[in-house]
Structures are given as structure tokens and as C-alpha cells.
Design a protein around this motif. Structure first.
Motif, short mmCIF file in Angstrom:
data_model
loop_
_atom_site.label_atom_id
_atom_site.label_comp_id
_atom_site.label_asym_id
_atom_site.label_seq_id
_atom_site.Cartn_x
_atom_site.Cartn_y
_atom_site.Cartn_z
N ILE A 122 39.05 56.36 36.58
CA ILE A 122 39.80 55.11 36.63
C ILE A 122 39.12 54.08 35.74
O ILE A 122 37.94 53.79 35.90
N LYS A 123 39.87 53.51 34.81
CA LYS A 123 39.33 52.51 33.91
C LYS A 123 39.53 51.11 34.49
O LYS A 123 40.47 50.86 35.23
N LYS A 124 38.65 50.19 34.09
CA LYS A 124 38.79 48.79 34.46
C LYS A 124 40.03 48.21 33.76
O LYS A 124 40.36 48.59 32.64
N LEU A 125 40.72 47.27 34.42
CA LEU A 125 41.89 46.64 33.84
C LEU A 125 41.51 45.78 32.64
O LEU A 125 40.46 45.14 32.63
N ASP A 126 42.39 45.74 31.64
CA ASP A 126 42.12 44.81 30.55
C ASP A 126 42.54 43.41 30.99
O ASP A 126 43.17 43.22 32.04
N LYS A 127 42.20 42.41 30.22
CA LYS A 127 42.37 41.02 30.63
C LYS A 127 43.83 40.65 30.86
O LYS A 127 44.14 39.86 31.76
#
Length: 291
Positions: A122-127
Motif C-alpha cells: 500500500i502506497k502513501k496517498l499523494d497530496k
């Protein structure tokens, strides 16, 4: 969803729960440092809206993660598994609880077949997506809620996260590192994190040629040796920034970065802010513990 799952799970003073017709529920959580242990009958998704200096996740009695957690961090909470989550600073988050049919429809439409696999990444959300999540949080807490707006944001965020942030790593044991080789490489990298670690060094430790090592390493870890080492260096830098008054220049040296600017560049790319900005924010919100 016949009954409210979140109403039974989340203490009333933690946040506002909203039912999203035909899709599930969502809770806007705001709470001080705390912990929770639970096993849900529904699949859930949590988005952190603010960073935490130390978050610990224990799944089925096995510690999976502990450390700094940035805003935009995503946790997939699968049903019928025991979760224990602890945090030592204020939490501001959105907790999605999915209706079973809606969840299965999302998996089918996005062709996600390995949702219960340990290879899930799972990747971190972009801004931009984090901004939308914060808009949803504001709307849920509003006294004048717009049902259509909430339903639209709920669907958009869910689909976007499963499309762009949740996937199974394309890794398996075929062609990957032998277990003993993997263990030796991890130990070597951790023991020499302050030094320059070259591909030649890793090739000697593993006994593989450099080209074979790169292929096998990627097959096992889902990333190159260089990417893996940078991640470990950044984790070390977070530990130093949050538990000491060591200068950023010295922290860069201890973590094996070639320069202060190299640390700053990698740190900002990974966490969205410079080491100094992160440290200033941490000092403001926490009492620092000195070694």
C-alpha cells in the motif's frame, strides 16, 4: 449493512459516524494518544490525515510496523483478523467500513485478486488525494451535510486508492533470494547503514554476480538494492530526528547519506517535507526523548 459496525467498534467520543447508503460507513476520528484492539466482521480502510511520531500495528499477534507515520498513510483492515493499533500522539483520520458487496465490486472492477495476500503493498496517498480526503472529513463533521457530496467523495476515494495505492507486489520465491542470503543481506545493510554500501559489497555478501543479485533482490523485495538501502537510511533518520538533538548534517552522516542536501532531497521526496520542517513540527507537538 444491517447494523452499524463502527458504532460498536469506535468509542462515541472519538468521532462522527456517517452511513453511506449501499456502500458502508465512514467515521471521522479525532482522538488523543490511545490504542484499540478489535476483530471486524467487515473490511475497512483507514487514512491518516495527520502524521504520528510513533504508530504500532500488530496483526494476529505479530508486530507488522512501528515508527513514524506520515499524513496520507493508508491501512487496509481486513475482516476476521485481529488488529491491535497503538499511537502516541493525536490522531486525525478517516475510517471506511465497507459493505461486503461494494467491497467485492471494487475488487472485481479493479481486477485485484490478492487482497488477502501477505504480498499486498500500500502506497502513501499523494497530496491531491489527501486533500480530497480532508474535504470529506470536513463534510462529515458539518452540521449541513450534503449526502450526494459525501457519497461521491466516498466512492471516488475508495476507487482511487484501490486503483493507484493498493496492489500485490509482483514478487515470489522463484528466482528470488534464498532465505539465508536474504537474512545475511538485511543484517549487512543494517550493520553498515552509516557507511557507503556498494553493489560490489552486496555481491560479495550474497555470493551472487551483480546482475544476478539485482534480479533476485528485486524479485524478493519488490525494489532494487539502492531503493531498499535509501528506505532503511530514511527510517534511521526519522529515529534520530525524533529522539535526539543531533544536527541534520550529522544525522545525514550517521545514516550514510553523501551530504546534508542528499538527505533533504530523499526525505522530502518520501515524506513531503524537509528534515528540519519535520523536526520543528515534532518538537512543537511532542516532548522529545534524548538518548
Amino acid at each position: 449493512m444491517m447494523n452499524s459496525i463502527l458504532d460498536k467498534l469506535i468509542p462515541k467520543n472519538w468521532g462522527t459516524i456517517y452511513n453511506v447508503s449501499g456502500k458502508g460507513e465512514i467515521c471521522s476520528i479525532q482522538t488523543k494518544s490511545n490504542s484499540i484492539v478489535f476483530e471486524s466482521s467487515q473490511n475497512m480502510l483507514l487514512i491518516l490525515l495527520s502524521s504520528q511520531s510513533c504508530r504500532e500495528i500488530i496483526l494476529d499477534n505479530v508486530k507488522k510496523f512501528t515508527g513514524f507515520t506520515p499524513a496520507g498513510h493508508v491501512e487496509l483492515i481486513l475482516k476476521e483478523r485481529k488488529h491491535c493499533i497503538k499511537w502516541n500522539s493525536d490522531e486525525k483520520s478517516l475510517l471506511f467500513c465497507f459493505d461486503n458487496k461494494f467491497f467485492e465490486d471494487i475488487l472485481f472492477s479493479e481486477e485485484i485478486k490478492d487482497i488477502y495476500s501477505e504480498k499486498l503493498h500500500i502506497k502513501k496517498l499523494d497530496k491531491s488525494i489527501l486533500y480530497i480526503a480532508k474535504k470529506l472529513e470536513i463534510e462529515i463533521r458539518s452540521n449541513n451535510k450534503n449526502e450526494i457530496y459525501i457519497n461521491s467523495l466516498y466512492s471516488f476515494l475508495t476507487i482511487d486508492i484501490f486503483r493507484n495505492n493498493i496492489y500485490a507486489k509482483k514478487v515470489n520465491n522463484l528466482g528470488g533470494l534464498a532465505f539465508s542470503t536474504k537474512t545475511n543481506l538485511i543484517k549487512y545493510i543494517n550493520d553498515h547503514i552509516s557507511s557507503d554500501i556498494s553493489l560490489d559489497d552486496l555481491s560479495i555478501v550474497s555470493g551472487y554476480s551483480k546482475s544476478h543479485l539485482i534480479r533476485a533482490f528485486r524479485q524478493t523485495f519488490g525494489q532494487t538494492p539502492h531503493q531498499y538501502i535509501i528506505e532503511r537510511r530514511l527510517e534511521k533518520s526519522l529515529e534520530i530526528l525524533t529522539h535526539s538533538h543531533i544536527s541534520i548534517r550529522e544525522a545525514a552522516k550517521i545514516c550514510g547519506f553523501s551530504s546534508n542536501s542528499h538527505l533533504t532531497e530523499c526525505f522530502k521526496k518520501a515524506y513531503g517535507e524537509t528534515p528540519q520542517q519535520f523536526r520543528n513540527k515534532f518538537y512543537k507537538n511532542n516532548i522529545i526523548q534524548i538518548y
